[in-house]
Motif scaffolding. Structure first.
Motif, PDB file in Angstrom:
ATOM      1  N   LEU A   1      -9.591  32.191  18.461  1.00  0.00           N
ATOM      2  CA  LEU A   1     -10.310  31.228  18.704  1.00  0.00           C
ATOM      3  C   LEU A   1      -9.727  30.042  18.642  1.00  0.00           C
ATOM      4  CD1 LEU A   1     -13.377  32.335  16.793  1.00  0.00           C
ATOM      5  CD2 LEU A   1     -12.916  32.875  19.089  1.00  0.00           C
ATOM      6  N   PRO A   2     -10.389  28.920  19.417  1.00  0.00           N
ATOM      7  CA  PRO A   2      -9.648  27.319  19.486  1.00  0.00           C
ATOM      8  C   PRO A   2     -10.360  26.584  18.274  1.00  0.00           C
ATOM      9  CG  PRO A   2     -11.164  27.565  21.089  1.00  0.00           C
ATOM     10  CD  PRO A   2     -11.223  29.035  20.622  1.00  0.00           C
ATOM     11  N   SER A   3      -9.546  25.469  18.073  1.00  0.00           N
ATOM     12  CA  SER A   3     -10.284  24.480  17.219  1.00  0.00           C
ATOM     13  C   SER A   3     -11.515  24.054  17.497  1.00  0.00           C
ATOM     14  CB  SER A   3      -9.391  23.632  16.570  1.00  0.00           C
ATOM     15  OG  SER A   3      -9.102  22.773  17.956  1.00  0.00           O
TER      16      SER A   3
ATOM     17  N   ALA B   1     -18.156  36.411  19.355  1.00  0.00           N
ATOM     18  CA  ALA B   1     -19.706  36.336  19.041  1.00  0.00           C
ATOM     19  C   ALA B   1     -20.660  37.653  19.200  1.00  0.00           C
ATOM     20  CB  ALA B   1     -20.340  35.166  19.706  1.00  0.00           C
ATOM     21  N   ALA B   2     -20.188  38.349  20.502  1.00  0.00           N
ATOM     22  CA  ALA B   2     -21.028  39.589  20.661  1.00  0.00           C
ATOM     23  C   ALA B   2     -20.401  40.777  19.676  1.00  0.00           C
ATOM     24  CB  ALA B   2     -21.003  39.830  22.097  1.00  0.00           C
ATOM     25  N   SER B   3     -19.280  40.601  19.425  1.00  0.00           N
ATOM     26  CA  SER B   3     -18.814  41.855  18.737  1.00  0.00           C
ATOM     27  C   SER B   3     -19.403  41.655  17.006  1.00  0.00           C
ATOM     28  CB  SER B   3     -17.266  41.841  18.562  1.00  0.00           C
ATOM     29  OG  SER B   3     -16.639  40.721  17.788  1.00  0.00           O
ATOM     30  N   THR B   4     -19.483  40.429  16.640  1.00  0.00           N
ATOM     31  CA  THR B   4     -20.025  40.299  15.310  1.00  0.00           C
ATOM     32  C   THR B   4     -21.519  40.374  15.181  1.00  0.00           C
ATOM     33  OG1 THR B   4     -19.696  37.781  15.428  1.00  0.00           O
ATOM     34  CG2 THR B   4     -17.820  39.105  14.719  1.00  0.00           C
TER      35      THR B   4
ATOM     36  N   ALA C   1     -13.171  30.769  26.177  1.00  0.00           N
ATOM     37  CA  ALA C   1     -14.454  30.965  26.344  1.00  0.00           C
ATOM     38  C   ALA C   1     -14.615  32.559  26.249  1.00  0.00           C
ATOM     39  CB  ALA C   1     -15.235  30.332  27.599  1.00  0.00           C
ATOM     40  N   VAL C   2     -13.768  33.215  26.983  1.00  0.00           N
ATOM     41  CA  VAL C   2     -13.805  34.600  27.077  1.00  0.00           C
ATOM     42  C   VAL C   2     -13.906  35.142  25.770  1.00  0.00           C
ATOM     43  CG1 VAL C   2     -12.961  36.843  27.896  1.00  0.00           C
ATOM     44  CG2 VAL C   2     -13.397  34.779  29.483  1.00  0.00           C
TER      45      VAL C   2
END
Length: 333
Positions: free
Chosen positions: A161-163, A208-211, A201-202
């Motif tokens: 993930l980006p900062s 997000a969906a996996s958690t 973004a992907v």
């Protein structure tokens, strides 16, 4: 033909009839129905369990999109200066105005951003358990995405993930884990970054969906990223027909259906989420599943994402035509 003579309706309240009434009152310059609705919503949130802020977050957001063009919230605060909901709505309206001004390049955008920041901080102090003021601050961070300040360049909570403004995000998570709007605001921040790639973004949407727990609207978040990828691919028309039937696209649509839609309370669901799911299932050729979502939508629709399948995305009439064709095709089965 199924649905012959059917005309879709765009209304921000959708199936939420109590919200519809409050919006009517708001457009007439009155704040009473809004105040009563938010008092009832806050009371329900106080007694609910997981996801208790969902209705509060959604209703305050939609009310603010209408109230931002009026002085109704200002009048409400004048009449009830001690009202917590009025303070939160003041922050909401200030953020909505600031974001609009920033996008339009308005001369007073910077001053409006500062005013909104102050309003959100004041609301956070007035209602410390409420995630909405922090969501407002996260939305304002999106106006800073191209040259982010240090507080908007925090290390992410997971690899790949980006900062970003993860400190603000963490404040929301403490108050309302898996808050739908918070995750969408972070996605908007990533899209707004000058150097942000679609890959970021992907990765973010998949994380997000996996958690997310079963029944969470975050299972639909990857569908938004796919629409953005489709939008950026315009000009490569030969590749577009395959975009929605690719293996990962079909998997994303199925996961949103199986992990979110089958468990959601449709009147409480975001119309945008429902439209994105119907759109993804239609594109994946899963017409029977898409028909269930179209039926759940009733007469309501949103121009996005359908507008991105047209040559002129700003033309709402073209978006409506695409929606109607997709709906008729799916319901004909």
């Amino acid at each position: 033909m199924p649905g012959q003579g059917f005309r879709p309706v765009f209304h921000p309240a959708g199936l939420d009839h109590a919200l519809r009434h409050a919006l009517q009152d708001l457009r007439a310059g009155r704040w009473g129905a809004m105040a009563r609705l938010l008092d009832e919503t806050a009371e329900a949130a106080a007694t609910a369990g997981a996801g208790r802020w969902e209705g509060w977050t959604r209703r305050t957001q939609i009310l603010a999109t209408v109230a931002a063009g009026t002085d109704v919230v200002l009048a409400w605060r004048g009449e009830q200066p001690g009202s917590g909901p009025a303070a939160v709505m003041h922050g909401r309206v200030a953020v909505e105005r600031a974001v609009r001004a920033h996008r339009a390049g308005h001369a007073h955008a910077r001053a409006l951003l500062q005013e909104a920041w102050t309003a959100c901080r004041e609301a956070a102090a007035r209602a410390p358990a409420d995630p909405v003021p922090w969501i407002g601050l996260l939305a304002l961070a999106g106006c800073d995405a191209r040259a982010p300040r240090a507080e908007h360049r925090v290390r992410p909570p997971a690899p790949m993930l980006p900062s970003g403004p993860w400190g603000l995000f963490a404040e929301i998570e403490k108050r309302d884990p898996h808050n739908r709007e918070a995750y969408h605001r972070m996605l908007q921040f990533l899209h707004a970054r000058g150097d942000g790639s679609v890959a970021e973004a992907v990765n973010y949407a998949q994380w997000a969906a996996s958690t997310a727990p079963r029944g969470s609207a975050l299972h639909a978040l990857p569908l938004y990223v796919r629409v953005e990828r489709y939008r950026r691919a315009r000009g490569h028309e030969h590749a577009l027909d395959l975009h929605w039937v690719a293996e990962d696209a079909v998997r994303e649509a199925r996961r949103a259906m199986d992990s979110w839609f089958l468990y959601c309370d449709v009147p409480e669901a975001s119309q945008l989420d429902l439209n994105h799911l119907a759109h993804a299932l239609f594109g994946a050729l899963r017409f029977a599943d898409a028909a269930r979502v179209f039926e759940a939508l009733g007469p309501y629709y949103t121009t996005a994402p359908w507008a991105h399948r047209t040559p002129r995305p700003a033309d709402r009439a073209l978006a409506e035509e695409v929606f109607l064709r997709a709906r008729a095709r799916c319901l004909s089965g």
